[in-house]
Every structure is written in C-alpha cells, then in structure tokens.
Motif scaffolding. Structure first.
Motif, PDB file in Angstrom:
ATOM      1  N   TRP A  14       0.672  -1.190  -0.204  1.00 53.06           N
ATOM      2  CA  TRP A  14      -0.071  -0.084  -0.031  1.00 53.06           C
ATOM      3  C   TRP A  14       0.902   1.375   0.057  1.00 53.06           C
ATOM      4  N   THR A  17       1.820   1.711  -3.671  1.00 57.75           N
ATOM      5  CA  THR A  17       0.921   2.093  -4.750  1.00 57.75           C
ATOM      6  C   THR A  17       0.306   3.639  -4.787  1.00 57.75           C
ATOM      7  N   GLY A 226      -2.392  -3.969  -4.805  1.00 60.76           N
ATOM      8  CA  GLY A 226      -3.364  -3.110  -3.766  1.00 60.76           C
ATOM      9  C   GLY A 226      -4.502  -3.624  -3.506  1.00 60.76           C
ATOM     10  N   ALA A 230      -2.901  -6.914  -0.745  1.00 55.43           N
ATOM     11  CA  ALA A 230      -2.903  -6.261   0.270  1.00 55.43           C
ATOM     12  C   ALA A 230      -4.486  -6.258   0.820  1.00 55.43           C
ATOM     13  N   TYR A 234      -5.511  -7.648   4.600  1.00 53.09           N
ATOM     14  CA  TYR A 234      -6.050  -6.513   5.492  1.00 53.09           C
ATOM     15  C   TYR A 234      -7.324  -7.122   6.058  1.00 53.09           C
ATOM     16  N   SER A 253       2.831   2.666   6.058  1.00 55.34           N
ATOM     17  CA  SER A 253       2.754   2.959   4.499  1.00 55.34           C
ATOM     18  C   SER A 253       3.183   4.379   4.150  1.00 55.34           C
TER      19      SER A 253
END
Length: 300
Positions: A14, A17, A226, A230, A234, A253
């Motif tokens: 993240w 990104t 992302g 990720a 999450y 991040s």
C-alpha cells in the motif's frame, strides 16, 4: 510471526501504490480510476475463489452492502473529492492520523476494541511522526478553493473507512476474507461509478485513457498488489487482530510512500522526515506488541 510478515507485506504494497496511482491519475480522473480498480479486482477475487472451491453465496448480505458502501464507495468518494480541493500533504496527515483514532473509537462503540493508555500513546506518537514526515509536503490549495472543506471531506472519508472496517470484522468471522473482498470490491466499485460521473462528469475519453501505459501500469499495480494481495491480507488481519491493529498500516505505508518518492521522484528528504519515520515505527511497534506485553504481565 506469520501475521507480522503479512502486515509488513500489506503496508509495503500500500505504500508503493501511491506513486503509480498518482501517475495513473494524470490521464484518468481519480474517482473513475478507483471505480475501475475495484471493478477489475472483483473478477480476480472471484477467479481465485473458484479455484479454491469457495462458495460465493453468503448470509448477512445487507451488512455486506453496508460495509462495501462505507469502506470502498464512501471512503474513496469523499477522499478523492477532498484531496482535489486541499493540499495533498495536509490531506495525508488528516487521513492517516485520524484513521487509528476512528478505528479504536468506533471499534470500542461496537465492543471490538479497548481504549488503553498504550493505544492512546501510540496514536499520539504516530500523529507527531506523520506531521514531521509531511512537514515539507503541505503544498497549496488548488483552484482557489477553500481547503477546509476538502479536509473535512477527507476526515469524513476516513470515518467511512474506519466504520466499514469495524463492521467488516463479524463478516470475516462468518465467511472467508477472500469472499468478503470480492463482494466489497464489486459492490463498492459499482457504486463508485455514479459518484465519479456526478463529480467528474461523463466522458467516453475516460475509457479510452485506460489504454494509456501510465493507466495500465497503475491499474495493474493497484488491482494485483493493492487489492488482490494487500486488501485480502487486510481483511484477514481485521478478523485475527481487530480493526485497530490491522489499521496501523497507516503509520507504516507513508514511510514507504515517502521513500519511493525520494528514490524515484527525487523528492526532498531531511532530518524532520527521518525523525518522523522513527517515531511512526516506534508508535506501530508499541501497539503491535500490546498483546505480547499483556501476556507477559499475566504470566509473571
């Protein structure tokens, strides 16, 4: 250790990104870009789910819709509208510093989190670190608009994301996080389309611009990294750790994003940024090691 490694990977992705998202936004309107990201991510999640033999159907669909509209549509709609009208550095400070605060407060209201002295201290250190990290990146207001309304929109988007994360936790306990990621990407992405058209207008050139190499590479990183990696991690961490600890990526991040900016965009870096990074890492460690400290105290 496996969860810590997953957390580190999520924060790394993240953090990386931001740069491709910024580059892609040069040719595609940002909210439209976000809508395309989630609409492309949804079939990817579905494909992986089918390969794993996971059932897509699930109960509690009204809660899934609510979580999707909060964590995807509401967050990105308000966030991108606000960033377009406020300095980017201040917007980042507002979003990332308020995230753990709203996560722990909303989580406490739902009975999922505890407001402890350690967590309050971690949030305080994290805010100080963020302010130092972005001290030279506050920028200026765009188009002469009043930045306060943009920052309010960023704060509302942060509340929306935090609220959606908290109400997602029971869903992650009732279904695989991969399936939840599919539904939240699909529903949230579909709902972002009218938001984009209402705010950014409709233009067939938006779709043509998706073939630009900057948009293609940006979407590739956002969708595969992302979202598919990720965001899946999450939701799994929200299930295992709770929304507050999973949301501590907001202190990691930015460090990755600034480091990428320094390495690839030659952005300035000085003692304030370095000190801010150290403080933010300390704040994250303070919270991530909370359960270990509690367990050690009990065993003693």
């Amino acid at each position: 250790m496996r969860r810590i490694a997953a957390f580190a990977l999520m924060a790394l992705i993240w953090g990386l990104t931001w740069l491709p998202m910024k580059v892609a936004s040069e040719v595609v309107p940002p909210i439209f870009l976000a809508a395309m990201r989630f609409l492309l991510a949804a079939p990817c999640f579905l494909l992986v789910a089918q390969i794993q033999g996971l059932p897509v159907r699930s109960g509690g669909f009204s809660r899934i819709v609510a979580a999707s509209l909060l964590i995807t549509t509401g967050c990105y709609g308000f966030l991108f509208w606000g960033v377009a009208r406020a300095p980017s550095g201040l917007s980042a400070i507002v979003n990332l510093s308020l995230m753990p605060i709203f996560l722990v407060i909303i989580g406490a209201l739902y009975g999922q989190e505890r407001i402890t002295l350690r967590r309050v201290a971690a949030i305080g250190f994290g805010i100080v670190g963020l302010a130092l990290l972005f001290s030279g990146r506050t920028g200026s207001a765009q188009d002469g608009a009043t930045p306060v309304f943009g920052l309010i929109a960023v704060a509302i988007g942060t509340v929306s994301y935090a609220w959606g994360s908290v109400i997602s936790r029971p869903l992650t306990l009732a279904m695989p996080p991969l399936i939840l990621a599919f539904w939240q990407s699909l529903i949230g992405g579909v709902a972002l389309v009218p938001v984009s058209f209402a705010i950014e207008g409709y233009d067939p050139a938006y779709f043509a611009a998706l073939s630009d190499p900057r948009a293609l590479s940006g979407l590739g990183i956002l969708v595969l990294g992302g979202s598919l990696v990720a965001f899946w991690i999450y939701l799994g961490l929200v299930r295992d750790w709770g929304a507050f600890r999973a949301g501590l990526y907001s202190f990691i991040s930015p460090i990755i994003a600034v480091a990428a900016g320094v390495a690839y965009a030659h952005e300035p870096f000085g003692w304030a940024e370095g000190l801010g990074m150290g403080i933010m890492l300390a704040a994250t460690a303070l919270s991530l090691l909370e359960k270990r400290a509690v367990s050690a105290a009990r065993s003693g």
